[in-house]
Design a protein around this motif. Structure first.
Motif, PDB file in Angstrom:
ATOM      1  N   PHE A 149      35.469 -32.514  27.602  1.00 48.23           N
ATOM      2  CA  PHE A 149      35.287 -31.478  26.747  1.00 48.23           C
ATOM      3  C   PHE A 149      34.677 -31.491  25.886  1.00 48.23           C
ATOM      4  O   PHE A 149      33.939 -30.363  25.731  1.00 48.23           O
ATOM      5  N   CYS A 150      33.443 -32.642  25.970  1.00 43.87           N
ATOM      6  CA  CYS A 150      32.402 -33.170  25.234  1.00 43.87           C
ATOM      7  C   CYS A 150      31.317 -32.061  25.953  1.00 43.87           C
ATOM      8  O   CYS A 150      30.875 -32.707  27.135  1.00 43.87           O
ATOM      9  N   PRO A 151      30.286 -31.418  24.974  1.00 50.16           N
ATOM     10  CA  PRO A 151      29.276 -30.828  25.453  1.00 50.16           C
ATOM     11  C   PRO A 151      28.559 -31.839  25.838  1.00 50.16           C
ATOM     12  O   PRO A 151      27.525 -32.033  26.377  1.00 50.16           O
ATOM     13  N   MET A 152      27.927 -33.368  25.695  1.00 54.48           N
ATOM     14  CA  MET A 152      27.428 -34.464  25.754  1.00 54.48           C
ATOM     15  C   MET A 152      27.799 -34.841  26.629  1.00 54.48           C
ATOM     16  O   MET A 152      26.948 -35.470  27.531  1.00 54.48           O
ATOM     17  N   GLY A 153      28.889 -35.043  27.452  1.00 56.02           N
ATOM     18  CA  GLY A 153      29.043 -35.798  28.794  1.00 56.02           C
ATOM     19  C   GLY A 153      30.074 -36.388  28.654  1.00 56.02           C
ATOM     20  O   GLY A 153      30.276 -36.748  27.485  1.00 56.02           O
ATOM     21  N   PRO A 154      30.074 -37.717  29.532  1.00 54.89           N
ATOM     22  CA  PRO A 154      31.391 -38.580  30.021  1.00 54.89           C
ATOM     23  C   PRO A 154      30.658 -39.711  28.610  1.00 54.89           C
ATOM     24  O   PRO A 154      31.127 -40.935  28.534  1.00 54.89           O
ATOM     25  N   ASP A 174      30.255 -44.168  19.961  1.00 58.27           N
ATOM     26  CA  ASP A 174      30.587 -43.641  18.303  1.00 58.27           C
ATOM     27  C   ASP A 174      30.762 -41.832  19.182  1.00 58.27           C
ATOM     28  O   ASP A 174      30.061 -41.417  20.330  1.00 58.27           O
ATOM     29  N   PRO A 175      31.983 -41.784  18.330  1.00 60.18           N
ATOM     30  CA  PRO A 175      31.511 -39.970  18.989  1.00 60.18           C
ATOM     31  C   PRO A 175      30.627 -39.407  19.015  1.00 60.18           C
ATOM     32  O   PRO A 175      30.303 -38.858  17.895  1.00 60.18           O
ATOM     33  N   CYS A 176      30.828 -37.735  19.952  1.00 58.28           N
ATOM     34  CA  CYS A 176      29.226 -37.229  19.285  1.00 58.28           C
ATOM     35  C   CYS A 176      29.511 -36.404  18.078  1.00 58.28           C
ATOM     36  O   CYS A 176      30.763 -35.932  17.773  1.00 58.28           O
ATOM     37  N   PRO A 177      28.310 -35.861  17.806  1.00 60.06           N
ATOM     38  CA  PRO A 177      28.153 -34.724  16.689  1.00 60.06           C
ATOM     39  C   PRO A 177      29.274 -33.225  17.179  1.00 60.06           C
ATOM     40  O   PRO A 177      29.894 -33.349  15.488  1.00 60.06           O
ATOM     41  N   PHE A 178      30.025 -33.160  18.121  1.00 60.26           N
ATOM     42  CA  PHE A 178      30.897 -31.823  17.942  1.00 60.26           C
ATOM     43  C   PHE A 178      32.284 -32.274  17.870  1.00 60.26           C
ATOM     44  O   PHE A 178      32.857 -31.662  18.363  1.00 60.26           O
ATOM     45  N   HIS A 179      31.969 -33.754  17.936  1.00 58.60           N
ATOM     46  CA  HIS A 179      33.528 -34.127  18.549  1.00 58.60           C
ATOM     47  C   HIS A 179      34.988 -33.867  17.921  1.00 58.60           C
ATOM     48  O   HIS A 179      36.250 -33.725  17.979  1.00 58.60           O
ATOM     49  N   THR A 202      34.561 -30.914  15.887  1.00 57.34           N
ATOM     50  CA  THR A 202      34.513 -29.370  15.903  1.00 57.34           C
ATOM     51  C   THR A 202      35.717 -29.725  17.431  1.00 57.34           C
ATOM     52  O   THR A 202      36.513 -28.377  16.921  1.00 57.34           O
ATOM     53  N   ILE A 203      35.527 -29.962  17.786  1.00 53.68           N
ATOM     54  CA  ILE A 203      36.314 -29.743  19.113  1.00 53.68           C
ATOM     55  C   ILE A 203      37.825 -30.203  19.301  1.00 53.68           C
ATOM     56  O   ILE A 203      38.726 -29.937  19.831  1.00 53.68           O
ATOM     57  N   GLN A 204      38.081 -31.446  18.629  1.00 53.76           N
ATOM     58  CA  GLN A 204      39.173 -31.362  18.044  1.00 53.76           C
ATOM     59  C   GLN A 204      40.150 -30.939  17.820  1.00 53.76           C
ATOM     60  O   GLN A 204      41.458 -30.636  18.457  1.00 53.76           O
ATOM     61  N   LEU A 245      39.119 -27.736  17.262  1.00 50.57           N
ATOM     62  CA  LEU A 245      40.324 -26.873  18.593  1.00 50.57           C
ATOM     63  C   LEU A 245      41.068 -27.060  19.527  1.00 50.57           C
ATOM     64  O   LEU A 245      41.717 -26.616  19.572  1.00 50.57           O
ATOM     65  N   ARG A 246      41.103 -28.104  20.047  1.00 50.54           N
ATOM     66  CA  ARG A 246      42.458 -28.826  20.965  1.00 50.54           C
ATOM     67  C   ARG A 246      43.423 -28.159  20.329  1.00 50.54           C
ATOM     68  O   ARG A 246      44.506 -28.135  20.554  1.00 50.54           O
ATOM     69  N   ASP A 247      43.407 -29.053  19.167  1.00 49.13           N
ATOM     70  CA  ASP A 247      44.502 -29.161  18.237  1.00 49.13           C
ATOM     71  C   ASP A 247      44.960 -27.716  17.891  1.00 49.13           C
ATOM     72  O   ASP A 247      46.320 -27.716  18.011  1.00 49.13           O
ATOM     73  N   THR A 248      44.233 -26.489  17.499  1.00 46.07           N
ATOM     74  CA  THR A 248      44.765 -25.536  17.177  1.00 46.07           C
ATOM     75  C   THR A 248      45.002 -24.899  17.898  1.00 46.07           C
ATOM     76  O   THR A 248      46.523 -23.810  18.457  1.00 46.07           O
ATOM     77  N   THR A 249      44.286 -25.699  19.362  1.00 42.84           N
ATOM     78  CA  THR A 249      45.200 -24.538  20.553  1.00 42.84           C
ATOM     79  C   THR A 249      46.203 -24.802  21.067  1.00 42.84           C
ATOM     80  O   THR A 249      47.821 -23.943  21.430  1.00 42.84           O
ATOM     81  N   ASP A 250      47.040 -26.377  20.888  1.00 42.26           N
ATOM     82  CA  ASP A 250      48.096 -27.100  21.208  1.00 42.26           C
ATOM     83  C   ASP A 250      49.446 -26.360  20.472  1.00 42.26           C
ATOM     84  O   ASP A 250      49.774 -25.906  20.643  1.00 42.26           O
ATOM     85  N   LYS A 251      48.643 -25.877  19.518  1.00 41.59           N
ATOM     86  CA  LYS A 251      49.934 -25.573  18.585  1.00 41.59           C
ATOM     87  C   LYS A 251      50.271 -24.530  18.542  1.00 41.59           C
ATOM     88  O   LYS A 251      50.851 -23.862  18.356  1.00 41.59           O
TER      89      LYS A 251
END
Length: 137
Positions: A94-99, A106-111, A113-115, A117-123
């Motif tokens: 899901f990282c827009p910066m690629g694998p 270090d995590p990318c700048p979006f990490h 925020t994406i996490q 969103l993922r947690d909210t979706t799963d919930k």
């Protein structure tokens, strides 16, 4: 987070339709379900077999047979259905910066925020049960 496609959406639509008839105990055939949800009968039959194997629905053969939910709509959540057809995705997917970035150093700048969103979706998938759809067309 789970990634889901056409088969997961078909299964969700089929089980939402079955939820409408849970209280009546009426089994529905894959043809009836496919007509109601406007999807091909072959696809509906395929996903119902998978969902039946997972124990979310029961199938009965014969002229008066069909499928029905194996438990109350309030006991089946959306996550249980879509996880049968989706696949768990890790952060790299899901990282827009690629694998080459997230998970390597270090995590990318979006990490973060994406996490979130993922947690909210799963919930949301886990807290939304079929009874939410049973009364809706």
């Amino acid at each position: 987070m789970i990634s889901y496609g056409k088969t997961a959406r078909c299964a969700l639509a089929a089980l939402c339709h079955l939820a409408k008839y849970y209280e009546d105990g009426i089994p529905l055939g894959s043809q009836k379900i496919s007509e109601a949800i406007n999807l091909p009968q072959t696809l509906v039959a395929k996903v119902l077999t998978t969902v039946s194997t997972a124990g979310l629905i029961e199938g009965t053969r014969g002229p008066k047979g069909g499928y029905r939910l194996s438990k109350a709509p309030s006991e089946i959540n959306v996550y249980q259905i879509v996880k049968l057809f989706g696949q768990d995705k890790n952060n790299d997917d899901f990282c827009p910066m690629g694998p080459g970035w997230c998970g390597v150093k270090d995590p990318c700048p979006f990490h973060d925020t994406i996490q979130k969103l993922r947690d909210t979706t799963d919930k949301a998938l886990r807290s939304t049960t079929l009874d939410n759809f049973a009364s809706n067309p």
